[in-house]
Design an enzyme around this catalytic site. Sequence first.
Site, PDB file in Angstrom:
ATOM      1  N   GLU A  99       0.989  -1.240   0.081  1.00 52.25           N
ATOM      2  CA  GLU A  99      -0.099  -0.040   0.073  1.00 52.25           C
ATOM      3  C   GLU A  99       1.020   1.267  -0.075  1.00 52.25           C
ATOM      4  O   GLU A  99       1.551   1.635   1.115  1.00 52.25           O
ATOM      5  CB  GLU A  99      -0.879   0.132   1.417  1.00 52.25           C
ATOM      6  CG  GLU A  99      -2.382   0.748   1.119  1.00 52.25           C
ATOM      7  CD  GLU A  99      -2.489   1.756   2.407  1.00 52.25           C
ATOM      8  OE1 GLU A  99      -2.815   0.907   3.255  1.00 52.25           O
ATOM      9  OE2 GLU A  99      -2.067   2.706   2.194  1.00 52.25           O
ATOM     10  N   CYS A 125      -2.827   7.897   5.119  1.00 52.60           N
ATOM     11  CA  CYS A 125      -2.812   7.240   3.708  1.00 52.60           C
ATOM     12  C   CYS A 125      -4.015   7.900   2.664  1.00 52.60           C
ATOM     13  O   CYS A 125      -4.033   8.139   1.656  1.00 52.60           O
ATOM     14  CB  CYS A 125      -3.158   5.677   3.454  1.00 52.60           C
ATOM     15  SG  CYS A 125      -2.398   4.675   4.838  1.00 52.60           S
TER      16      CYS A 125
END
Lengths: 507, 507
Positions: free
Chosen positions: A264, A301
């Site tokens: 990720e 994120c």
Amino acid sequence: MSLTGQNLIAGQYSGDIEQGFTAFNAFTGEPMSTTFADATSSEVETAITRAHEAFCSYSQLDAPMRARFLRTIGEQILALGDELVEIASTETGLPHMRIQGERGRTVGQLGLFADLLESGEYQAVIDHADPAREPLPKPDTRLGYLPLGVVGVFAASNFPLAFSTAGGDTASALAAGCPVVMKAHAAHPGTSELVAKAITTAAQLCDIDAGVFSLIQGKNYAIASQIVKHPLIKAVGFTGSERVGMILQRQIWEREEPIPFYGELGSVNPQFLMPNKLASEGSELAQGLVASMMMGQGQFCTSPGIWVLVADDNYDAFTSVVAEEIKKQPAGVMLTPQMAAGFKQSVEARKAVAGVTLLAESEAGEGHQVQASVFETDLSTFIANESLQEEVFGTSALIVKCSDFNEVLQFSTLIKGNLTASIHALDTDLSQSKTLALSVAHKVGRLIYNQMPTGVEVCASMNHGGPFPASTDLRTTSVGSEAIKRFQRPICYQNMPNELLPSLLQG
Amino acid sequence: MSLTGQNLIAGQYSGDIEQGFTAFNAFTGEPMSTTFADATSSEVETAITRAHEAFCSYSQLDAPMRARFLRTIGEQILALGDELVEIASTETGLPHMRIQGERGRTVGQLGLFADLLESGEYQAVIDHADPAREPLPKPDTRLGYLPLGVVGVFAASNFPLAFSTAGGDTASALAAGCPVVMKAHAAHPGTSELVAKAITTAAQLCDIDAGVFSLIQGKNYAIASQIVKHPLIKAVGFTGSERVGMILQRQIWEREEPIPFYGELGSVNPQFLMPNKLASEGSELAQGLVASMMMGQGQFCTSPGIWVLVADDNYDAFTSVVAEEIKKQPAGVMLTPQMAAGFKQSVEARKAVAGVTLLAESEAGEGHQVQASVFETDLSTFIANESLQEEVFGTSALIVKCSDFNEVLQFSTLIKGNLTASIHALDTDLSQSKTLALSVAHKVGRLIYNQMPTGVEVCASMNHGGPFPASTDLRTTSVGSEAIKRFQRPICYQNMPNELLPSLLQG
């Protein structure tokens, strides 16, 4: 509990802390007192070999026993009490309340997978035999799932609990039946040691081979290579920068046996502000976006990094509220001195791009602190400078000022992959919102309407992933119960007697 | 219908057949009359660009409309009548009845995906909002799936219909909402052209942009590289050799954006013969294994290539029946002259391995024909020669003679990944079968009890894939309804109004 500074390998502490490294007190920028061991190659080898040994028994453990293990890990994490909150806060600069919330999420995630295991783990698909079928009899076939094997996990800097030692990757891998070799993040080694101890205690209490989990401490890049290239490692989870993620990805591609890599990476999470929404709620939007960007010091994120809107009559009012809000923000501290330095460098680089202007900056702070900032640019500058698509990890956003809605659509077709995007709109924007949503959907893992991207719900319908470079495998999520599927693979049992079938497929 | 020999790109024939290649009549080994065009780089570019243009409308087509398209393709394939059967048989050397059966399976597969789309495509996961939740309200989140984009498919040599132009990869990609750029297999270009015409006609009848499907003919390797490296290609399906598959895989790893690669490569499909089964049904097993190995001239992915058993008192009786059966087999023809040459070379190489003995060979035939063979070896020779784990594509098997059951278990831990394995056993073998099954399960995609591996059922519980090198992505199947998941990816819609949701997620 005092910290040993060592690795915790299959229940045993080991490592030479004399040759080690220290973490930093994020609030002061000063090194902390405990020295942590840099794991040696033979320690990493032991961790992986012991995990592989544990795989034999652990992969055959019934789902309810795995569920009990996950819940016990959660209990042991809670039993660490305030010491965990204090160390995690000091190592990361995140306030106590945030760490407490994250601890709740971490324990909740473990519970979510335990619930899943107790409710039957997966939907059995059974096609019974039909011996009378013409021209050929149909055999009995049943679809089940097997754990992949030992999983290597790299902890994230920005979630010292929920994406680290006992975070989502570990919880989903253990739930799937896979042992975990965890590379702790060097920014919060003390937090990692405490949580590793909780996992090890839980394994002991549940009578599970201690090889099921090992914590590897270290700053030495060779450790990471050794883990991802090892033939006994069958999948890797990673949360971090695109640069480091792609180094690991390329090393994985050099393996003889290809394995799944769940990286990720970065995301700028575009926010689309539709004209009627801007006209009626521009001021609230400005406040909301700044607040969302400031969360966790911009180190999420899903931090909203690019805001896209048409420069109509309401544009100036919107940006003036943004500027006011930004100026009010206090200077903040980042997770590590390196990240603060990297953030400052990115912001300076952005100031130097022709066609990009600084709209506003927050208060200046002390040397190790950072300022929030919002920049403005137009679409042609954005197109001409690929660096403007890169994530600035921290409290900085870029407004892309479009001349009309066609430019907004054009933006939506040329952006790279992202974890999320939001469309902020009124009912009266619906027709344009629909066109935009159809286009943006192909660029994101989560499409949001009238809400901020920060705050990721942990549930069955969550998707936290997205087209590259948001993640290296857009078919998977790292948050929510579907995350378990990353560490399992299908197997068809044909014509098998009950005695040779997993219990879910019997009968 | 006469063959054009050209590519069929988004509904248009194109290509210079003067510079082209010919296929071979597999029965005679002689070149056939039609010359086929080697696609140019600009033709490949047009196919991919037109597919990307078609993606916009095709990906938004409702599931029932996609179902109708798939069924219409099936109807158009059947409408090709005997001409298809004749050309496919001549190009591949497979008998008419086999081609007819494969046609039924191909049309059946299209119908299976149509049924899936009509029954709701996927299970909607909806977590409703809870504005009252503490400490934070829960947003409404709904999990849906999006097609990945344009899919490149490489046809298989050994299934000119079911794994080629309108085969499983094409059917599942079109079902998922992805346009397909198909690289025809150069061994059956005429068959491919006929089926491509059926797909193109179906698109026309269903009012679907012809860009949704293109057929690329050619023998030039540059075509393959161009397809897999193209930025608009978002996934690749391939069925073929490990050597070619890994060349494509490495080219995909050089892309800027990583994409899924579904390579179905080699498999030796180990057959485990348990002692009591051998004692009571050794002769039937010998006949069954030889018959399974002979199916499709041994050119099945699931052909039983290695037979493992303990050399007890019943061993010699078993091998003597095997030898008798093999000697009775007629010489056969393979799919292409190159494959026949490759097969003969592999068999000669096997004859030269010290410790491997030839048990029996079938009748010798004419120059382009091939003989079936069965070899014998012991476990230590097997371990010492990695080449013995490689698939010999054709009618050849290797018996691995174990001194005891521990050697059988040892074999099961050291074999590489396979598509399938079978355990042939009686109830009285159960305890050993259970131990073996637990070990072998981690090496295969399908574990079979008392049935031969050839014959792959097309249904919801099938898994056709397996640990590397059987496939490049063991999390997926290329056969059965789950195959659609290879070309979709999850997306979470958060707080979206009904008008912006896909119909399955509304309400």
